[in-house]
Write an enzyme that holds these catalytic residues in place. Structure first.
Site, PDB file in Angstrom:
ATOM      1  N   SER A 143       0.836  -1.193   0.000  1.00 40.84           N
ATOM      2  CA  SER A 143       0.000   0.000   0.000  1.00 40.84           C
ATOM      3  C   SER A 143       0.881   1.258   0.000  1.00 40.84           C
ATOM      4  CB  SER A 143      -0.946  -0.046   1.203  1.00 40.84           C
ATOM      5  OG  SER A 143      -1.905   0.981   1.170  1.00 40.84           O
ATOM      6  N   ARG A 172     -11.810   7.291   9.309  1.00 41.41           N
ATOM      7  CA  ARG A 172     -11.609   5.840   9.310  1.00 41.41           C
ATOM      8  C   ARG A 172     -12.696   5.126   8.509  1.00 41.41           C
ATOM      9  NH1 ARG A 172      -7.783   2.069   9.231  1.00 41.41           N
ATOM     10  NH2 ARG A 172      -8.340   0.158  10.348  1.00 41.41           N
ATOM     11  N   ASP A 219      -9.546  -3.697  -6.401  1.00 40.84           N
ATOM     12  CA  ASP A 219      -8.964  -2.584  -5.648  1.00 40.84           C
ATOM     13  C   ASP A 219      -9.339  -1.264  -6.313  1.00 40.84           C
ATOM     14  OD1 ASP A 219      -7.398  -0.774  -4.244  1.00 40.84           O
ATOM     15  OD2 ASP A 219      -5.598  -2.019  -4.282  1.00 40.84           O
ATOM     16  N   HIS A 251      -8.714  -3.570  -1.775  1.00 36.73           N
ATOM     17  CA  HIS A 251      -7.358  -3.151  -1.427  1.00 36.73           C
ATOM     18  C   HIS A 251      -6.793  -3.919  -0.227  1.00 36.73           C
ATOM     19  CE1 HIS A 251      -3.852  -0.636  -1.061  1.00 36.73           C
ATOM     20  NE2 HIS A 251      -4.171  -0.322   0.187  1.00 36.73           N
ATOM     21  N   ASP A 252      -7.625  -4.248   0.731  1.00 36.95           N
ATOM     22  CA  ASP A 252      -7.166  -4.945   1.935  1.00 36.95           C
ATOM     23  C   ASP A 252      -6.914  -6.433   1.720  1.00 36.95           C
ATOM     24  OD1 ASP A 252      -6.809  -3.007   3.796  1.00 36.95           O
ATOM     25  OD2 ASP A 252      -8.594  -3.461   4.988  1.00 36.95           O
TER      26      ASP A 252
END
Length: 371
Positions: A145, A219, A317, A350-351
């Site tokens: 990342s 967040r 992503d 993405h994670d």
């Protein structure tokens, strides 16, 4: 719990890319495995925006790390073979000098007097750790990342210092969508009245003046972009909370996905310094490999000379799209590296590198075995 964290004192002054310098600065790091006599088995991991250097458990700190399933004896990043280093980013509050640290010139926290931070500064600080450990050339540099962008900076700024590279879900420059999301995250923090221009109660774990709401929204926005619409649909659909779980206020939390985001935000809010978040977020937006290639990303990447690389991306992503992984692979290939490109269809977005270990582990482990 024992603490495996170690510290590297940076040269003083430590010059920053965009001007200014830090005095008496340090970065935190952890290590696993043993450096061999030839000092040629070192693997450096550079992290995303918020993780600490605690990638995995160890004898000194048995608590699980953020990539626990990936690093350890016999795992993909095999600590029986490799001497693994993870450096906490300069500017992060997980042990490294950051806006919450004391400015030796004033005896007060830097806050917004902290010099403007670039990912090149993060890279130079990490390189100093490696240098002080007596390692001239890394066997492999792994960047995840934001850490993938820091890794590209590392290789551009320190030619010849890396043999092989694993690029994980990253980008050679931030695209407008990523910049827009991070801009909204920063705005949410800055517009929280309790941010107070950066003058909140830095060390308050509860109570005090602290931009809880701003950090919570930041967040939530992040978590939304870290996963894919496919996963949101599969996990939550349109399932509502049971009546007794709902907030008894107008427009309160009603759906399971809202509750999930709220839980993530509550766990994060006071575990990361808001000013550090702002600095690292902006550093991610500023980074651009094209600066090193006369305005061309491809030409910038061609200035990175390594032997081998693996570039991994995920089709779902939205933060660092697969096309950007292809761009990195093509550029490194043009520069002469033997490049393996891995495109995964993980639904997690993405994670995925943190949770889809079943796919990432064979790719990363296989590449390292072939070195």
């Amino acid at each position: 719990m024992n603490d495996a964290r170690r510290y590297c004192a940076l040269p003083s002054p430590f010059a920053m890319k965009r001007g200014g310098a830090l005095h008496g600065a340090r970065v935190a790091y952890e290590t696993w495995g043993t450096l061999n006599a030839a000092r040629d088995n070192a693997v450096l991991i550079l992290t995303g925006l918020s993780p600490s250097a605690h990638v995995a458990s160890s004898a000194d700190d048995p608590s699980p790390g953020w990539w626990e399933a990936m690093l350890g004896p016999g795992k993909a990043i095999d600590s029986d073979r490799w001497f693994v280093i993870c450096v906490n980013s300069l500017g992060s509050d997980k042990g490294s000098t950051c806006p919450a640290s004391i400015d030796p010139a004033t005896g007060q926290p830097y806050r917004l007097t902290f010099p403007e931070l670039a990912l090149e500064d993060v890279a130079n600080a990490a390189h100093e750790v490696v240098r002080q450990l007596g390692i001239e050339r890394l066997a492999c540099l792994i960047g995840c990342s934001m850490g993938g962008m820091s890794a590209l900076a590392y290789m551009l700024l320190h030619p010849g210092s890396v043999r092989a590279h694993i690029s994980v879900d990253t980008a050679p420059q931030a695209q407008p969508f990523a910049i827009a999301i991070r801009s909204l995250q920063r705005e949410a923090i800055r517009l929280d009245p309790d941010w107070r221009g950066g003058q909140y109660d830095i060390h308050a774990k509860e109570g005090g003046t602290y931009p809880d709401m701003g950090m919570s929204i930041a967040r939530k926005l992040g978590v939304i972009t870290y996963r894919s619409a496919m996963e949101w649909n599969g996990r939550f659909a349109r399932i509502r909370l049971d009546p007794e779980q709902r907030e008894e206020q107008p427009f309160g939390v009603e759906f399971q996905v809202e509750s999930y985001l709220q839980g993530h935000a509550e766990r994060f809010v006071r575990t990361f310094d808001p000013n550090s978040y702002l600095y690292l977020s902006r550093a991610s937006d500023w980074f651009d490999v094209a600066e090193y290639g006369g305005g061309s990303v491809r030409e910038g990447l061609k200035r990175i000379h390594i032997e081998r690389a693996m570039v991994i991306g995920v089709s779902t992503d939205i933060l660092f799209p697969l096309e950007q992984q292809e761009q990195i692979a093509d550029g490194l290939r043009d520069a002469g590296a033997a490049v393996e490109f891995v495109a995964l269809d993980s639904p997690q977005g993405h994670d995925a590198f943190l949770v889809d270990i079943a796919n990432y582990s064979p790719a990363i482990g296989g590449f390292l075995q072939r070195l």
